[in-house]
Scaffold this motif. Sequence first.
Motif, PDB file in Angstrom:
ATOM      1  N   THR A  41      74.501  12.576 -17.453  1.00  0.00           N
ATOM      2  CA  THR A  41      74.035  12.164 -16.183  1.00  0.00           C
ATOM      3  C   THR A  41      72.834  12.776 -15.553  1.00  0.00           C
ATOM      4  OG1 THR A  41      76.567  11.559 -15.968  1.00  0.00           O
ATOM      5  CG2 THR A  41      75.132  11.073 -14.082  1.00  0.00           C
ATOM      6  N   VAL A  42      71.811  12.053 -15.056  1.00  0.00           N
ATOM      7  CA  VAL A  42      70.656  12.373 -14.400  1.00  0.00           C
ATOM      8  C   VAL A  42      70.626  12.036 -13.115  1.00  0.00           C
ATOM      9  CG1 VAL A  42      68.137  12.720 -14.789  1.00  0.00           C
ATOM     10  CG2 VAL A  42      69.662  12.661 -16.881  1.00  0.00           C
ATOM     11  N   ALA A  43      70.575  12.637 -12.268  1.00  0.00           N
ATOM     12  CA  ALA A  43      70.393  12.157 -10.825  1.00  0.00           C
ATOM     13  C   ALA A  43      68.811  12.224 -10.770  1.00  0.00           C
ATOM     14  CB  ALA A  43      71.155  13.246  -9.679  1.00  0.00           C
ATOM     15  N   TRP A  44      68.447  10.984 -10.306  1.00  0.00           N
ATOM     16  CA  TRP A  44      66.910  10.548  -9.919  1.00  0.00           C
ATOM     17  C   TRP A  44      66.871  10.113  -8.541  1.00  0.00           C
ATOM     18  CZ3 TRP A  44      63.495  11.175 -13.658  1.00  0.00           C
ATOM     19  CH2 TRP A  44      62.235  10.872 -13.283  1.00  0.00           C
ATOM     20  N   GLY A  45      66.686  11.318  -7.794  1.00  0.00           N
ATOM     21  CA  GLY A  45      66.522  11.129  -6.333  1.00  0.00           C
ATOM     22  C   GLY A  45      67.835  10.809  -5.490  1.00  0.00           C
ATOM     23  N   ALA A  46      68.807  10.829  -5.959  1.00  0.00           N
ATOM     24  CA  ALA A  46      70.131  10.721  -5.558  1.00  0.00           C
ATOM     25  C   ALA A  46      71.040  11.706  -5.254  1.00  0.00           C
ATOM     26  CB  ALA A  46      70.799   9.573  -6.368  1.00  0.00           C
ATOM     27  N   HIS A  47      71.901  11.744  -4.482  1.00  0.00           N
ATOM     28  CA  HIS A  47      72.826  13.272  -4.407  1.00  0.00           C
ATOM     29  C   HIS A  47      74.035  12.766  -5.092  1.00  0.00           C
ATOM     30  CE1 HIS A  47      74.827  16.649  -2.481  1.00  0.00           C
ATOM     31  NE2 HIS A  47      76.037  15.781  -2.038  1.00  0.00           N
ATOM     32  N   GLU A  48      74.195  13.513  -6.202  1.00  0.00           N
ATOM     33  CA  GLU A  48      75.502  13.269  -7.026  1.00  0.00           C
ATOM     34  C   GLU A  48      75.971  14.789  -7.368  1.00  0.00           C
ATOM     35  OE1 GLU A  48      78.462  12.592  -8.470  1.00  0.00           O
ATOM     36  OE2 GLU A  48      77.605  10.689  -7.305  1.00  0.00           O
ATOM     37  N   PRO A  49      76.803  15.169  -6.923  1.00  0.00           N
ATOM     38  CA  PRO A  49      77.455  16.570  -6.941  1.00  0.00           C
ATOM     39  C   PRO A  49      77.986  16.604  -8.630  1.00  0.00           C
ATOM     40  CG  PRO A  49      78.064  16.056  -5.057  1.00  0.00           C
ATOM     41  CD  PRO A  49      77.635  14.695  -5.505  1.00  0.00           C
ATOM     42  N   PHE A 185      64.838  19.501 -12.696  1.00  0.00           N
ATOM     43  CA  PHE A 185      63.285  19.102 -12.715  1.00  0.00           C
ATOM     44  C   PHE A 185      63.001  18.890 -11.520  1.00  0.00           C
ATOM     45  CE2 PHE A 185      65.962  15.223 -12.706  1.00  0.00           C
ATOM     46  CZ  PHE A 185      65.218  14.269 -12.072  1.00  0.00           C
ATOM     47  N   GLY A 186      61.893  18.478 -11.310  1.00  0.00           N
ATOM     48  CA  GLY A 186      61.002  18.176 -10.045  1.00  0.00           C
ATOM     49  C   GLY A 186      59.708  17.857 -10.267  1.00  0.00           C
ATOM     50  N   VAL A 199      49.401  26.055  -2.423  1.00  0.00           N
ATOM     51  CA  VAL A 199      50.488  25.792  -1.481  1.00  0.00           C
ATOM     52  C   VAL A 199      51.149  24.466  -1.878  1.00  0.00           C
ATOM     53  CG1 VAL A 199      50.885  25.235   0.827  1.00  0.00           C
ATOM     54  CG2 VAL A 199      48.819  26.408   0.332  1.00  0.00           C
ATOM     55  N   VAL A 200      52.622  24.707  -1.845  1.00  0.00           N
ATOM     56  CA  VAL A 200      53.311  23.657  -2.289  1.00  0.00           C
ATOM     57  C   VAL A 200      53.550  22.734  -0.956  1.00  0.00           C
ATOM     58  CG1 VAL A 200      55.917  23.082  -2.952  1.00  0.00           C
ATOM     59  CG2 VAL A 200      54.580  25.183  -4.326  1.00  0.00           C
ATOM     60  N   LEU A 201      53.414  21.513  -1.371  1.00  0.00           N
ATOM     61  CA  LEU A 201      53.481  20.414  -0.311  1.00  0.00           C
ATOM     62  C   LEU A 201      54.725  20.072  -0.036  1.00  0.00           C
ATOM     63  CD1 LEU A 201      49.980  18.842  -0.782  1.00  0.00           C
ATOM     64  CD2 LEU A 201      50.416  20.747   0.682  1.00  0.00           C
ATOM     65  N   GLU A 202      55.360  19.378  -1.275  1.00  0.00           N
ATOM     66  CA  GLU A 202      56.774  18.996  -1.523  1.00  0.00           C
ATOM     67  C   GLU A 202      56.972  18.876  -2.965  1.00  0.00           C
ATOM     68  OE1 GLU A 202      57.658  14.947  -0.518  1.00  0.00           O
ATOM     69  OE2 GLU A 202      55.517  14.267  -0.658  1.00  0.00           O
ATOM     70  N   VAL A 203      58.491  18.609  -3.121  1.00  0.00           N
ATOM     71  CA  VAL A 203      59.096  18.436  -4.501  1.00  0.00           C
ATOM     72  C   VAL A 203      59.660  17.253  -4.424  1.00  0.00           C
ATOM     73  CG1 VAL A 203      60.602  19.390  -6.040  1.00  0.00           C
ATOM     74  CG2 VAL A 203      59.486  21.057  -4.599  1.00  0.00           C
ATOM     75  N   ASN A 204      59.201  16.114  -5.525  1.00  0.00           N
ATOM     76  CA  ASN A 204      59.748  15.169  -5.648  1.00  0.00           C
ATOM     77  C   ASN A 204      60.863  14.938  -6.535  1.00  0.00           C
ATOM     78  OD1 ASN A 204      57.559  13.253  -4.089  1.00  0.00           O
ATOM     79  ND2 ASN A 204      56.342  14.804  -5.339  1.00  0.00           N
ATOM     80  N   SER A 205      62.031  14.495  -6.101  1.00  0.00           N
ATOM     81  CA  SER A 205      63.045  14.695  -7.242  1.00  0.00           C
ATOM     82  C   SER A 205      63.237  13.185  -7.774  1.00  0.00           C
ATOM     83  CB  SER A 205      64.553  14.925  -6.437  1.00  0.00           C
ATOM     84  OG  SER A 205      64.775  13.868  -5.363  1.00  0.00           O
ATOM     85  N   ALA A 206      62.472  12.164  -7.338  1.00  0.00           N
ATOM     86  CA  ALA A 206      62.330  10.869  -8.078  1.00  0.00           C
ATOM     87  C   ALA A 206      61.070  10.315  -8.288  1.00  0.00           C
ATOM     88  CB  ALA A 206      63.246   9.676  -7.256  1.00  0.00           C
ATOM     89  N   PRO A 207      60.212  10.962  -9.002  1.00  0.00           N
ATOM     90  CA  PRO A 207      58.816  10.820  -8.973  1.00  0.00           C
ATOM     91  C   PRO A 207      58.360   9.419  -9.639  1.00  0.00           C
ATOM     92  CG  PRO A 207      59.270  12.268 -10.693  1.00  0.00           C
ATOM     93  CD  PRO A 207      60.488  12.159  -9.901  1.00  0.00           C
TER      94      PRO A 207
END
Length: 227
Positions: A41-49, A185-186, A199-207
């Motif tokens: 199961t791969v969480a793609w930008g969704a909170h799923e513990p 991943f990100g 400089v890190v601007l942001e990390v995308n969890s659902a790119p």
Amino acid sequence: MRDVIIVSRRRQPSVRLLVRCLSLVRVDARWRRHMSEAKLTVAWGAHEPDAHVNANLISNKLRELQVLTDAGVPCPCYSEAYVDGWLPRRSDHRFGRDLLEPTSLPSFYVERLDLRAEFRVHVWDGAVVALGQKVATEANAHPWIRSSRAGWRVSYRPELMKAALEGRAVRGRAIAAVGALGYDFGAVDVGITSKGKSVVLEVNSAPGLCEYTAGKYVNAIKERLGR
């Protein structure tokens, strides 16, 4: 039994592309009813513990900055109080919308950096799997908001990637950022300031994905399946 379930908050184009590219395995994006059946199961930008990959994502961008800063990852300075000249941001910002149309109810403020270049670095399991540079695609592209809605896209042309790969700091910053957040991943946006600092601007969890980057994620998912 499903081999892979993609957990997403909405049916994004990147999810549809992943599902199509994972044609050799059984994939389901309707995850809630089938999670217990999946091998992966791969969480793609969704909170799923309960996800196998990227469980416990941070959906709040202010909290993301706080975690990265506390871990010593170079990021833009931020404040929850108004600072003259800084940029108002929403905690749920996406696609640079709150920069193009400044919000009247910001969650926080960030220092505006003078960037001469910006890269998108895809990291999976502590390694860079794809790296591209943001390039203007329109004559009237925004001069410093480098988002698709502002006339920019990520180019993965080999010559651009080679130039970026020669800068170890870009890759190292991205790997450090994903690790600091505890992600598997990100896709990390890394800017290079006019003084040459990364400089890190942001990390995308659902790119967002193209055929090239989707292939990299497909290979990573299949490799994880085979463990």
